[in-house]
Design an enzyme around this catalytic site. Structure first.
Site, short mmCIF file in Angstrom:
data_model
loop_
_atom_site.label_atom_id
_atom_site.label_comp_id
_atom_site.label_asym_id
_atom_site.label_seq_id
_atom_site.Cartn_x
_atom_site.Cartn_y
_atom_site.Cartn_z
N GLU A 148 0.85 -1.19 0.00
CA GLU A 148 0.00 0.00 0.00
C GLU A 148 0.89 1.25 0.00
O GLU A 148 1.84 1.32 0.78
CB GLU A 148 -0.91 0.03 1.23
CG GLU A 148 -1.94 1.14 1.12
CD GLU A 148 -2.92 1.18 2.31
OE1 GLU A 148 -4.03 1.66 2.13
OE2 GLU A 148 -2.53 0.76 3.40
N GLU A 320 -5.67 -2.63 12.75
CA GLU A 320 -5.42 -3.45 11.56
C GLU A 320 -6.49 -4.52 11.38
O GLU A 320 -6.86 -4.84 10.24
CB GLU A 320 -4.03 -4.10 11.64
CG GLU A 320 -2.87 -3.12 11.78
CD GLU A 320 -2.89 -1.99 10.76
OE1 GLU A 320 -3.25 -2.24 9.59
OE2 GLU A 320 -2.56 -0.85 11.13
#
Length: 887
Positions: A148, A320
């Site tokens: 990412e 997360e």
């Protein structure tokens, strides 16, 4: 709604939508000695009926890959056809494979096969290498991924856009002695001829975005547990340190079950791995089924870990794991809705941590943490809306910031307060169910909440996500009666420097007005849609108080009247005013003085009323304000000296109340309060004889036995190191630095990184900065020593800024093509410690000559912050605070 989406999509630079990837089969063979990998990828494609009949090219994203061959086969149409040309477009970061005429037809199914070579870089991006020292003291290399936002293309050619979801099959060929894993469990494994290598094939992934693909290769130990709902969770640690993964494992198993119940959809993968990576640019990365972390954000030494570190690990894990649903299962269609991922996860990390550890009162902490940071950034003209237009994907790096994360999370918290938990949760559950394995935009979430609540969510939220900034609510009139109070309210755009230019008045927000009195939060809520509004609030007594923005649920500042503050002071003293609201009066007060809406004298009087305060969350707010005032007044010696004496009295009173020593019945928040106390002692009282002596004694005992947590708990080590360094010289500096090389884990080493520059000697500050780029400190951490110098004093700021200029090319070279967040951190730590227009001009001029496009927004925020602080200092100098008599 489709027209809104089409309008929003205009100007985006995307790959053609006429060729659609449905499946990737990736085979990689990493060489951990040569730092390369052999790659092979087979991609299943479908072409649309709108594809140009003359099309003979396939263009996809690729970066730093060397292509050996490419062929395409049309299903049901004969043998594979080799590419006649391979064009590498470095500027566009794409590759084009050219085939003979007529190869690629509309409405067909293709299989594209590509062979290539890639590089295991050392820049913490793509498929990269990390170095670590094993339990035998040997230097080793491992490989892991960070894709990412735009780095999957460094590992395999792909359509590297979040909406281009596909199924991924992964095969890794690795040395037999190493462990390797990917998003999914192993399907099969075989030893290759010769016995040195093993080929591991993993089960197919669900349909997902390229940035969530992940793999790791290295030496690991692990601990594991199963959730109540049957998911196997493993925490992978460096060899010999498996016990350090137990706390994160406990948090993860509890969080997964909590999210299963909350979303009404079970975690969709058969396993969840969490891995500590020795070199990692961010805090963590939510790869589906294989979450990667900085070591310090996952691993806890059960004997040494500080309470703040435990809380940090818990909230990083819960953040997360929230992404496994919000981001992974349902993904934003394009990067301009990044906040959908990060804002929600920032809210959810606190929700899940609160479920696991309710005694931590995470929602109170949210107000002096996430919310406070969001409003600090968003009160600048250089801020940006939560939903920021992004045309080229590379622009997204600039919005991985406190607006997307912290303001995003604050706005989600506000929606929950307005809708109520039942409608909030029901809407999310329906949203997840409807859009599972696909992509969405912000409008889709608004619609889901409108349907679950019957409220005009889109209308209310547009003002919060589509324009930058937040409102100031000013009480312009008040009528107090025995059983009620009527308040006249006015809203305006709040800016930290109090400036106003033409057009500013046009901004307005749809603001939920929540109030509380001594009887609690009022159930009645109104929406303030226009510039002015009137509210009537019932009182339980003639002398009762009322506070606007109860619980700090809305990101806004409130300017109360002197009568309101006077009445509230009773709530502060007898603590009937809730903790987060007591903290808010201080943090709002500071911001209002800074912007010129409140007199500096009133702020100091307000601070003085907190003499008997004993709540950690309130002291978090007080500490922010005291530290801010200290930083701004450092350019005026007399003013700073008077303020320091004032701060010392407050801090010493806290010390006398709570003491240095941990007590058996101390709760989590008390331990954190003592840590805050020690930090304030290091800031304001390091020259106090008793404080210096206490720190010196504890440091001496620490040197004899660093594992003695009773004498010097981890929560206080940073502060004690600073006090010792400020009062010492070369010997103390060397003693602290040497601990970096003998400390048993990264959390302990970080205490050295964040304090070493505190020494008052110029020579030692410079040596700290030289050490930061010497190679001894990992790239992921090298900005911490810079900050220890840059934020130590005004002299330290000058030294750090000069160092940054002198070593700019070295620093830039070290970061290379790694994450722009590393450069942002260097800029903040080396150039962010000033508050004068002349320094702002100098810094602006330097970056005009040495442009950093990826850090442009961070530089603008830094410079604006300096100019705002310069104005703030002038306000303080022009007030009674400049007179000794006032103090």
């Amino acid at each position: 709604m489709s027209s809104d989406k089409e309008k929003k999509a205009q100007g985006r630079v995307l790959l053609p939508s006429t060729i659609i990837p449905t499946r990737y089969d990736i085979k990689l063979t990493p060489d951990l000695e040569k730092f390369t990998f052999d790659g092979e990828v087979t991609i299943h494609l479908e072409t649309t009926d709108t594809l140009d009949k003359a099309c003979k090219e396939i263009t996809m994203h690729a970066k730093e890959l060397c292509f050996l061959s490419a062929s395409v086969q049309v299903i049901g149409g004969g043998p594979a056809i080799e590419a006649v040309e391979i064009r590498d477009h470095k500027k566009e970061i794409t590759v084009t494979f050219v085939f003979p005429d007529g190869t690629i037809a509309p409405s067909s199914t293709l299989v594209l096969h590509i062979k290539y070579i890639g590089f295991l870089n050392n820049q913490m991006a793509g498929f990269y290498r990390s170095s670590y020292t094993n339990i035998h003291g040997e230097k080793k290399i491992m490989a892991s991924t960070q894709f990412e936002s735009l780095d999957a293309r460094r590992a395999f050619p792909c359509w590297d856009e979040p909406a281009r979801k596909a199924i991924f099959g992964v095969t890794l060929i690795v040395p037999v002695a190493l462990t390797a894993f990917s998003n999914m469990p192993e399907k099969c494994s075989r030893t290759l001829e010769g016995g040195a290598l093993r080929e591991i094939t993993y089960l197919d992934s669900p349909k997902m975005s390229t940035y969530l693909v992940a793999f790791c290769v290295g030496e690991f130990d692990h601990v594991q547990a199963q959730t109540r709902h049957g998911v196997l969770v493993k925490v992978y640690t460096p060899p010999g340190k498996s016990e350090s993964g137990m706390f994160a494992l406990e948090c993860a198993t509890k969080a997964l079950d909590a999210y299963d119940d909350f979303f009404g959809l079970p975690y969709p993968l058969p396993k969840l791995d969490m891995v500590a990576i020795p070199e990692f640019a961010m805090g963590a990365m939510e790869n589906w089924g294989l979450v990667t972390y900085r070591e310090v954000d996952l691993l806890i030494d059960p004997t040494k870990a500080s309470n703040s570190q435990k809380q940090r690990v818990c909230t990083v894990v819960t953040h997360e794991l929230a992404h496994q649903w919000f981001g992974n299962l349902v993904t934003m269609a394009w990067w301009d809705d990044l906040w959908l991922n990060e804002g929600f996860a920032s809210w959810a990390e606190n929700w899940a941590a609160d479920q696991i550890f309710p005694e931590w009162t995470m929602w109170d902490q949210f107000t002096t943490g996430h919310l406070s940071y969001a409003m600090k950034l968003d009160s600048l003209r250089s801020s940006h809306p939560i939903q920021v237009p992004i045309h080229r994907a590379e622009e997204v790096e600039e919005v991985f910031d406190g607006i997307s994360y912290c303001k995003g999370g604050s706005v989600v918290r506000m929606i929950r307060a307005v809708l109520g938990m039942k409608s909030f949760q029901h809407g999310l559950s329906k949203y997840m169910e409807k859009f599972a394995y696909s992509n969405t935009e912000t409008l889709d979430l608004w619609t889901a909440w409108e349907e679950s609540s019957g409220m005009p969510v889109k209308e209310m939220m547009a003002s919060w996500t589509e324009q930058m900034g937040f409102p100031l609510i000013k009480v312009t009139g008040e009528t107090w009666e025995t059983d009620k109070v009527t308040l006249e309210l006015e809203q305006s755009w709040f800016l930290s420097d109090g400036s106003s230019v033409e057009g500013d008045d046009e901004k307005k927000w749809c603001i939920p007005i929540l109030t509380c009195t001594e009887t609690g939060t009022q159930k009645d809520m109104i929406f303030m849609r226009e510039k002015t509004a009137t509210v009537v609030i019932p009182l339980s007594s003639e002398n009762g108080w009322v506070k606007l923005n109860a619980g700090q649920e809305v990101p806004m500042r409130v300017l109360s009247t002197s009568t309101m503050i006077e009445r509230l002071s009773e709530g502060i003293k007898n603590k009937t005013l809730p903790i987060c609201d007591r903290a808010a009066l201080v943090t709002d007060g500071y911001a209002l003085v800074k912007s010129g809406h409140m007199k500096p004298e009133d702020l100091i009087k307000l601070l003085a009323s907190y003499t008997n305060e004993d709540a950690y969350i309130v002291w978090q707010g007080l500490a922010d304000v005291l530290t801010g005032l200290d930083s701004v007044t450092q350019d005026d010696e007399v003013l700073n000296a008077n303020f320091t004496k004032f701060a010392q009295k407050l801090v010493i009173t806290l010390k006398d109340s709570i003491g240095w020593d941990k007590l058996e019945d101390d709760g989590h928040l008390t331990v954190l309060l003592r840590s805050t106390m020690a930090g304030l002692l290091s800031k304001f009282c390091s020259t106090d004889e008793s404080v210096a002596r206490e720190a010196s004694t504890r440091f001496a005992k620490f040197q004899e036995d660093p594992s003695d947590m009773q004498n010097l708990p981890s929560d206080m080590r940073s502060a004690v190191f600073k006090i010792v360094l400020k009062n010492g010289g070369q010997k103390e500096w060397s003693d602290v630095k040497n601990y970096f090389y003998t400390a048993s884990d990264q959390a302990e080493r970080k205490f050295v990184l964040g304090t070493l520059g505190s020494s008052n000697e110029v020579k030692l500050k410079k040596q700290t900065l030289e050490w930061s780029i010497s190679g001894d400190v990992k790239l992921q951490d090298f900005f911490y020593p810079m900050g220890s110098v840059g934020h130590s004093s005004r002299a330290g700021a000058e030294i750090a800024w000069q160092f940054f200029q002198d070593h700019f090319q070295t620093i830039r070279g070290m970061i290379g093509k790694g994450s722009p967040s590393l450069m942002d951190a260097c800029i903040v730590n080396c150039a962010g410690g000033f508050c004068s227009d002349s320094k702002a001009d100098e810094i602006e001029s330097f970056f005009k000559t040495n442009p950093l496009p990826s850090s442009a927004r961070k530089i603008a925020q830094c410079v604006e912050g300096m100019r705002t602080n310069a104005k703030f200092l002038q306000k303080l100098q022009q007030s009674d605070l400049s007179s000794d008599a006032f103090w």
